[in-house]
Design a protein around this motif. Sequence first.
Motif, PDB file in Angstrom:
ATOM      1  N   GLY A 131      -5.370  -6.204   3.368  1.00 60.66           N
ATOM      2  CA  GLY A 131      -6.712  -5.636   3.483  1.00 60.66           C
ATOM      3  C   GLY A 131      -7.821  -6.596   3.116  1.00 60.66           C
ATOM      4  O   GLY A 131      -7.620  -7.783   2.861  1.00 60.66           O
ATOM      5  N   THR A 154     -10.851  -7.617  -4.895  1.00 62.17           N
ATOM      6  CA  THR A 154      -9.425  -7.369  -5.079  1.00 62.17           C
ATOM      7  C   THR A 154      -8.761  -8.570  -5.746  1.00 62.17           C
ATOM      8  O   THR A 154      -9.408  -9.543  -6.105  1.00 62.17           O
ATOM      9  CB  THR A 154      -8.757  -7.057  -3.736  1.00 62.17           C
ATOM     10  N   VAL A 183     -13.067  -3.571  -2.084  1.00 59.36           N
ATOM     11  CA  VAL A 183     -12.721  -2.179  -1.824  1.00 59.36           C
ATOM     12  C   VAL A 183     -13.678  -1.281  -2.587  1.00 59.36           C
ATOM     13  O   VAL A 183     -14.388  -1.710  -3.500  1.00 59.36           O
ATOM     14  CB  VAL A 183     -11.274  -1.858  -2.256  1.00 59.36           C
ATOM     15  N   GLY A 220       0.786  -1.224   0.000  1.00 54.58           N
ATOM     16  CA  GLY A 220       0.000   0.000   0.000  1.00 54.58           C
ATOM     17  C   GLY A 220       0.815   1.269   0.000  1.00 54.58           C
ATOM     18  O   GLY A 220       0.253   2.368   0.052  1.00 54.58           O
ATOM     19  N   TRP A 245      -4.115  -6.845  -3.968  1.00 55.21           N
ATOM     20  CA  TRP A 245      -3.811  -5.847  -4.980  1.00 55.21           C
ATOM     21  C   TRP A 245      -5.026  -5.609  -5.861  1.00 55.21           C
ATOM     22  O   TRP A 245      -5.983  -6.396  -5.864  1.00 55.21           O
ATOM     23  CB  TRP A 245      -2.633  -6.290  -5.844  1.00 55.21           C
ATOM     24  N   LEU A 276      -2.524  -3.420  -1.654  1.00 55.25           N
ATOM     25  CA  LEU A 276      -3.542  -3.242  -0.623  1.00 55.25           C
ATOM     26  C   LEU A 276      -3.179  -3.901   0.697  1.00 55.25           C
ATOM     27  O   LEU A 276      -4.018  -3.997   1.602  1.00 55.25           O
ATOM     28  CB  LEU A 276      -4.887  -3.790  -1.125  1.00 55.25           C
TER      29      LEU A 276
END
Length: 545
Positions: free
Chosen positions: A513, A536, A517, A372, A464, A510
Amino acid sequence: MVAAAIFGAAGGPAAQRRAPAQQPPRVQLRDVAAEAGVRFVRHVGSTSEKFYVDSVPGGLAIFDYNGDGRPDIFFTDGAALPSLEKRMPEHANRLYRNEGNMRFTDVTDAAGVAGVGYAMGAAAADYDNDGHVDLFVAGMRRNQLLRNRGDGRFEDVTTRAGIGSGEWAVAAGWLDYDNDGFLDLFVVDYVQWSPETNRACRDEVRNIAIFCHPRTFQDVPNRLYRNRGDGTFEDVSARAGIWAHAGKGMSVAFGDFDRDGRVDIFVTNDTVPNYLFHNNGDGTFREIALGAGVSVPDTGRAVSAMGADVQDYDNDGWDDILFTALAGDTFPLFRNDRHGAFVEATQTSGVARLTVKASGWCAIAADVDNDGWPDIFTANSHVNDRIGDFEAAQWMQANSLFMNDGHGRFIDATAASGLAQRVAVHRGCGVADLDGDGRLELVVLSLGSPAEIWKNESAPENRWLNVRLVGTKSNRDGLGARVIVGHQRRTMSTARGYASSSHAGVHFGLGSGTATVRVEVEWPSGTRQVVESVKTNQTIELRER
């Protein structure tokens, strides 16, 4: 503070969310160019005559030329000297088609991109909005605009389009400076030089030929071509205020530094102050680098500025500026102060300490470990092939990788990543996820030795997302659009590095996470688009509504 009003209204500061302090995950890169089928070598023709044109080549472009979803690779090559003609097949520019599974095929002849003259840089974008990515090749005296026909071949439309030649163009970049939905072209010119008047300078102590210092040559201005929307361009350099500023241009990068919805232009210059052209919104630009604090580093001395990238390295929502320089200068990093100016962060970020002994050409800020936070990759080599005769320095150098710790500082991962195993005369570079696994690869052009493809074999636990944009009211590529995912805000641009171009979407690491998103796009047309619950670990295509 005078600089605070340079850009005009800048808006309020964005909130920052920083990751906890930690050592970066181990990043593992491996050069797979040979096994991937890419065996390109950039040729140089200088002998004892030291033709100056051989001191600064060359670049590459990563883009999907055939629309199959896989990024392909284009390399520029030189020509015979002093004729500046591509008289042998070895001088051809080369296009390698990505077949998948990290395998490439040379399709230069079939695509018709072998080129003419002494080529330097490359810039990829869909300038005619037909859905096929086109290619501009900058060169010594001869530029080429290659239109992608969509059938696997390109056609040279340079003359018909009204793109000029004659100067020494090193690099170029595509932007929509007037937000009319058609991409315009900015061409970076270097100095006044010709092979007919070339002279080799000499080291007086050792009596050996070396490349002359840039101060030997006269500055020249850059050029801006406005896209008329009918396949032709008009040279608006003078009218736009670009022509009034001569320099020794090396590369160009774009960003909306004051977030007013208009793209600004940053140009690196070799041994003279850099330029920052603020977009006035009426078709003209104002050069503000000195007042904005980016014309020279805080030392007050101009450096040999080379490749540049504009990225938000600290995730505060504002575009920052990174560029490389030659040995002893360090690689300047400028943080956007969100009030119309920049603060040099080279020392506080640790970049000064990490780069003081290196000579850098290409600079790219990209999230190599998908945590990130954008990391820094640089392609390195000294400019002087005889430097070892003068001092304790090497002409051939390893590339560098500096990992972002999420607190505004960078950690050297060059040795741990595997990059230190290869030294060469590195120049242009590009970044893209070449194999579709979500981890970014790095491609590097070298002089006199094989190009490198650094496959990212790092641990894949971080998530990602790659976003590809299709403009309908804006330009087709969405250049200038801002994509927001979580606390990250990225500007779509293909002008990155040194004389190079990376056209493969907007990549977000990311970390660990969630599986979905929220994605927001601020299009150049002014349209704002939000897509909720995007999964993602995939590449998505967003079409402007």
